[in-house]
Write a protein that holds these residues in place. Structure first.
Motif, PDB file in Angstrom:
ATOM      1  N   PHE A 178       0.771  -1.431   0.039  1.00  0.00           N
ATOM      2  CA  PHE A 178       0.020   0.084   0.109  1.00  0.00           C
ATOM      3  C   PHE A 178       0.833   1.250   0.061  1.00  0.00           C
ATOM      4  CE2 PHE A 178      -2.456   3.216   2.069  1.00  0.00           C
ATOM      5  CZ  PHE A 178      -3.608   3.337   1.347  1.00  0.00           C
ATOM      6  N   LYS A 179       1.903   1.422   0.761  1.00  0.00           N
ATOM      7  CA  LYS A 179       2.767   2.276   0.877  1.00  0.00           C
ATOM      8  C   LYS A 179       3.270   2.562  -0.475  1.00  0.00           C
ATOM      9  CE  LYS A 179       3.671   1.934   5.687  1.00  0.00           C
ATOM     10  NZ  LYS A 179       4.882   1.530   6.938  1.00  0.00           N
ATOM     11  N   GLU A 180       3.742   1.767  -1.108  1.00  0.00           N
ATOM     12  CA  GLU A 180       4.583   1.633  -2.483  1.00  0.00           C
ATOM     13  C   GLU A 180       3.594   2.202  -3.569  1.00  0.00           C
ATOM     14  OE1 GLU A 180       7.701   1.815  -5.022  1.00  0.00           O
ATOM     15  OE2 GLU A 180       7.649   1.575  -2.658  1.00  0.00           O
ATOM     16  N   LEU A 181       2.377   1.683  -3.464  1.00  0.00           N
ATOM     17  CA  LEU A 181       1.191   2.286  -4.401  1.00  0.00           C
ATOM     18  C   LEU A 181       1.132   3.584  -4.240  1.00  0.00           C
ATOM     19  CD1 LEU A 181      -1.184   1.558  -6.332  1.00  0.00           C
ATOM     20  CD2 LEU A 181      -2.475   1.405  -4.369  1.00  0.00           C
ATOM     21  N   LEU A 182       0.904   4.386  -2.996  1.00  0.00           N
ATOM     22  CA  LEU A 182       0.933   5.692  -2.688  1.00  0.00           C
ATOM     23  C   LEU A 182       2.139   6.532  -3.341  1.00  0.00           C
ATOM     24  CD1 LEU A 182      -0.568   5.814   0.827  1.00  0.00           C
ATOM     25  CD2 LEU A 182      -1.701   6.140  -1.230  1.00  0.00           C
ATOM     26  N   LYS A 183       3.383   5.753  -3.003  1.00  0.00           N
ATOM     27  CA  LYS A 183       4.658   6.511  -3.331  1.00  0.00           C
ATOM     28  C   LYS A 183       4.810   6.552  -4.892  1.00  0.00           C
ATOM     29  CE  LYS A 183       9.597   6.216  -2.644  1.00  0.00           C
ATOM     30  NZ  LYS A 183      10.747   5.123  -2.016  1.00  0.00           N
ATOM     31  N   GLU A 225     -20.107  -2.531  21.171  1.00  0.00           N
ATOM     32  CA  GLU A 225     -18.857  -3.030  21.551  1.00  0.00           C
ATOM     33  C   GLU A 225     -18.061  -3.422  20.328  1.00  0.00           C
ATOM     34  OE1 GLU A 225     -16.091  -5.742  24.520  1.00  0.00           O
ATOM     35  OE2 GLU A 225     -18.437  -5.711  24.728  1.00  0.00           O
ATOM     36  N   GLU A 226     -18.800  -4.380  19.479  1.00  0.00           N
ATOM     37  CA  GLU A 226     -18.409  -5.052  18.415  1.00  0.00           C
ATOM     38  C   GLU A 226     -18.090  -3.885  17.274  1.00  0.00           C
ATOM     39  OE1 GLU A 226     -17.629  -8.580  17.663  1.00  0.00           O
ATOM     40  OE2 GLU A 226     -17.560  -8.381  19.799  1.00  0.00           O
ATOM     41  N   GLU A 227     -18.790  -2.801  17.086  1.00  0.00           N
ATOM     42  CA  GLU A 227     -18.691  -1.804  16.256  1.00  0.00           C
ATOM     43  C   GLU A 227     -17.429  -0.972  16.527  1.00  0.00           C
ATOM     44  OE1 GLU A 227     -23.014  -0.980  14.549  1.00  0.00           O
ATOM     45  OE2 GLU A 227     -22.601   0.096  16.346  1.00  0.00           O
ATOM     46  N   LEU A 228     -17.508  -0.735  17.809  1.00  0.00           N
ATOM     47  CA  LEU A 228     -16.020   0.039  18.071  1.00  0.00           C
ATOM     48  C   LEU A 228     -14.703  -0.712  18.156  1.00  0.00           C
ATOM     49  CD1 LEU A 228     -17.737   1.838  21.453  1.00  0.00           C
ATOM     50  CD2 LEU A 228     -17.223   2.976  19.017  1.00  0.00           C
ATOM     51  N   LEU A 229     -15.008  -1.913  18.290  1.00  0.00           N
ATOM     52  CA  LEU A 229     -13.651  -2.729  18.351  1.00  0.00           C
ATOM     53  C   LEU A 229     -13.438  -2.902  16.663  1.00  0.00           C
ATOM     54  CD1 LEU A 229     -14.313  -5.632  20.632  1.00  0.00           C
ATOM     55  CD2 LEU A 229     -12.510  -4.091  20.865  1.00  0.00           C
ATOM     56  N   LYS A 230     -14.106  -2.842  15.685  1.00  0.00           N
ATOM     57  CA  LYS A 230     -13.920  -2.949  14.427  1.00  0.00           C
ATOM     58  C   LYS A 230     -13.305  -1.480  13.968  1.00  0.00           C
ATOM     59  CE  LYS A 230     -16.770  -1.363  11.574  1.00  0.00           C
ATOM     60  NZ  LYS A 230     -18.138  -0.679  10.862  1.00  0.00           N
ATOM     61  N   ILE A 231     -14.056  -0.320  14.479  1.00  0.00           N
ATOM     62  CA  ILE A 231     -13.483   0.912  14.107  1.00  0.00           C
ATOM     63  C   ILE A 231     -12.041   1.133  14.674  1.00  0.00           C
ATOM     64  CG2 ILE A 231     -13.896   3.380  14.725  1.00  0.00           C
ATOM     65  CD1 ILE A 231     -16.798   2.818  14.432  1.00  0.00           C
ATOM     66  N   GLU A 232     -11.687   0.658  16.053  1.00  0.00           N
ATOM     67  CA  GLU A 232     -10.386   0.924  16.395  1.00  0.00           C
ATOM     68  C   GLU A 232      -9.462   0.223  15.540  1.00  0.00           C
ATOM     69  OE1 GLU A 232      -7.638   0.794  20.480  1.00  0.00           O
ATOM     70  OE2 GLU A 232      -9.879   0.550  20.588  1.00  0.00           O
ATOM     71  N   GLU A 233      -9.826  -1.023  15.108  1.00  0.00           N
ATOM     72  CA  GLU A 233      -9.014  -1.921  14.273  1.00  0.00           C
ATOM     73  C   GLU A 233      -8.519  -1.037  13.010  1.00  0.00           C
ATOM     74  OE1 GLU A 233      -8.248  -6.339  12.532  1.00  0.00           O
ATOM     75  OE2 GLU A 233     -10.269  -5.867  13.009  1.00  0.00           O
ATOM     76  N   VAL A 234      -9.748  -0.311  12.399  1.00  0.00           N
ATOM     77  CA  VAL A 234      -9.439   0.262  11.132  1.00  0.00           C
ATOM     78  C   VAL A 234      -8.795   1.456  11.301  1.00  0.00           C
ATOM     79  CG1 VAL A 234     -10.835   1.737   9.311  1.00  0.00           C
ATOM     80  CG2 VAL A 234     -11.565  -0.617   9.915  1.00  0.00           C
ATOM     81  N   ALA A 235      -8.830   2.205  12.567  1.00  0.00           N
ATOM     82  CA  ALA A 235      -8.219   3.482  12.852  1.00  0.00           C
ATOM     83  C   ALA A 235      -6.707   3.162  12.984  1.00  0.00           C
ATOM     84  CB  ALA A 235      -8.632   4.108  14.260  1.00  0.00           C
ATOM     85  N   ALA A 236      -6.446   2.046  13.739  1.00  0.00           N
ATOM     86  CA  ALA A 236      -5.044   1.638  14.024  1.00  0.00           C
ATOM     87  C   ALA A 236      -4.274   1.520  12.754  1.00  0.00           C
ATOM     88  CB  ALA A 236      -5.052   0.370  15.104  1.00  0.00           C
ATOM     89  N   LEU A 237      -4.760   0.806  11.738  1.00  0.00           N
ATOM     90  CA  LEU A 237      -4.221   0.550  10.545  1.00  0.00           C
ATOM     91  C   LEU A 237      -4.023   1.859   9.703  1.00  0.00           C
ATOM     92  CD1 LEU A 237      -3.111  -1.655   8.447  1.00  0.00           C
ATOM     93  CD2 LEU A 237      -5.241  -2.046   7.447  1.00  0.00           C
ATOM     94  N   ALA A 238      -4.929   2.526   9.839  1.00  0.00           N
ATOM     95  CA  ALA A 238      -5.168   3.906   8.873  1.00  0.00           C
ATOM     96  C   ALA A 238      -3.966   4.539   9.427  1.00  0.00           C
ATOM     97  CB  ALA A 238      -6.432   4.570   9.105  1.00  0.00           C
ATOM     98  N   SER A 239      -3.974   4.619  10.911  1.00  0.00           N
ATOM     99  CA  SER A 239      -2.832   5.565  11.285  1.00  0.00           C
ATOM    100  C   SER A 239      -1.450   5.236  11.144  1.00  0.00           C
ATOM    101  CB  SER A 239      -3.019   5.761  12.894  1.00  0.00           C
ATOM    102  OG  SER A 239      -1.972   6.448  13.335  1.00  0.00           O
ATOM    103  N   GLU A 240      -1.308   3.756  11.088  1.00  0.00           N
ATOM    104  CA  GLU A 240       0.191   3.227  10.634  1.00  0.00           C
ATOM    105  C   GLU A 240       0.651   3.384   9.354  1.00  0.00           C
ATOM    106  OE1 GLU A 240       2.217  -1.274  10.805  1.00  0.00           O
ATOM    107  OE2 GLU A 240       0.251  -1.044  11.470  1.00  0.00           O
ATOM    108  N   LEU A 241      -0.655   3.572   8.522  1.00  0.00           N
ATOM    109  CA  LEU A 241      -0.207   3.976   6.856  1.00  0.00           C
ATOM    110  C   LEU A 241      -0.186   5.370   6.562  1.00  0.00           C
ATOM    111  CD1 LEU A 241      -2.325   0.803   5.517  1.00  0.00           C
ATOM    112  CD2 LEU A 241       0.288   1.175   5.721  1.00  0.00           C
TER     113      LEU A 241
END
Length: 273
Positions: free
Chosen positions: A66-71, A93-109
């Protein structure tokens, strides 16, 4: 202006089928190629992309790809769009866990924004208490976003309990989340995008543009939205964030992006003059 584009036009707005039986997998998903979308968006002259949570999660084990695609395409990763029902305690609770997983990956990228839509409409109609529940849930989304250094914004949307102007006015005092106006959804819900931007100017850190006419979402300049007034107002407010064009579907996605980019070029020339 910093101009971006949503990749959802390549494949359209659908959802991940696993979400039917598992809330934690209830992602938005465009069925088209993210790789093709990024290349076409770059070729059209945009500088950044937003994508759905489901398309982002496809890169969970392919982060370097993904990083290479952007670059390779000189694109910034603006943000990710996700959502939830937000009013049902048993699944929150399940919805927020999903959103947290998405946020963590988005931030890392390298993303900057976490955009959320939602607020379910019950089969028997909306309860006034739903707005309190939605506001409380969105405050939890804000906390998740802050944990990962993202800016959280709420996106009013047709088919949710916040599509009309009075519904938005009910919600906003009940939450600290920012507002991401989608100009066409606001008009389709009975509002005036210019007035919404004025009213909530201090809570707008990100914005979606798409045109609208006769019940149809269109590339910029092909409907009757007052983008000249909106851009003038954003200039007066010294808005320096991203404007992302988000067109749910178009027969030729690349052409749709080119049409909107050409339309926005006139405003760039005017600003330089």
């Amino acid at each position: 202006m910093k101009l971006g584009y949503q990749t959802n036009t390549w494949g359209g707005v659908v959802g991940h089928p696993a979400g039917v039986t598992s809330i934690k997998d209830l992602y938005y998903l465009a069925n088209g190629s993210t790789e093709e979308a990024v290349k076409d968006i770059a070729a059209a002259g945009f500088a950044g992309i937003e994508l759905f949570d489901g398309n982002l999660m496809q890169y969970k084990e392919r982060k370097n790809e993904f990083k290479e695609l952007l670059k390779q395409n000189s694109q910034e990763f603006i943000g990710v769009y996700t959502g939830g029902n937000f009013i049902y305690p048993d699944v929150l609770e399940e919805e927020l866990l999903k959103i947290e997983e998405v946020a963590a990956l988005a931030s890392e990228l390298g993303a900057q924004h976490l955009v959320v839509g939602g607020g379910a409409v019950r089969a028997k109609g909306i309860l006034e208490s739903d707005y309190n529940d939605l506001g409380a849930a969105l405050n939890k989304v804000v906390a998740i976003a802050e944990k990962y250094n993202l800016i959280a914004s709420y996106h009013p949307h047709l088919g949710t309990n916040v599509q009309a102007p009075d519904q938005l006015d009910k919600l906003m005092p009940l939450t600290t989340i920012n507002l991401c106006p989608d100009t066409a959804h606001i008009e389709a819900g009975g509002g005036d995008p210019v007035e919404v931007i004025k009213k909530y100017a201090d809570r707008i850190k990100y914005i979606h543009f798409k045109d609208y006419e006769n019940g149809e979402f269109l590339p910029l300049g092909h409907g009757h939205q007052k983008f000249d007034e909106m851009i003038s107002l954003l200039d007066e407010l010294q808005y320096d964030g991203w404007i992302t064009v988000e067109l749910d579907s178009y027969p030729d996605p690349k052409q749709g992006a080119e049409i909107s980019r050409s339309y926005l070029a006139a405003f760039e020339k005017a600003n330089k003059a």
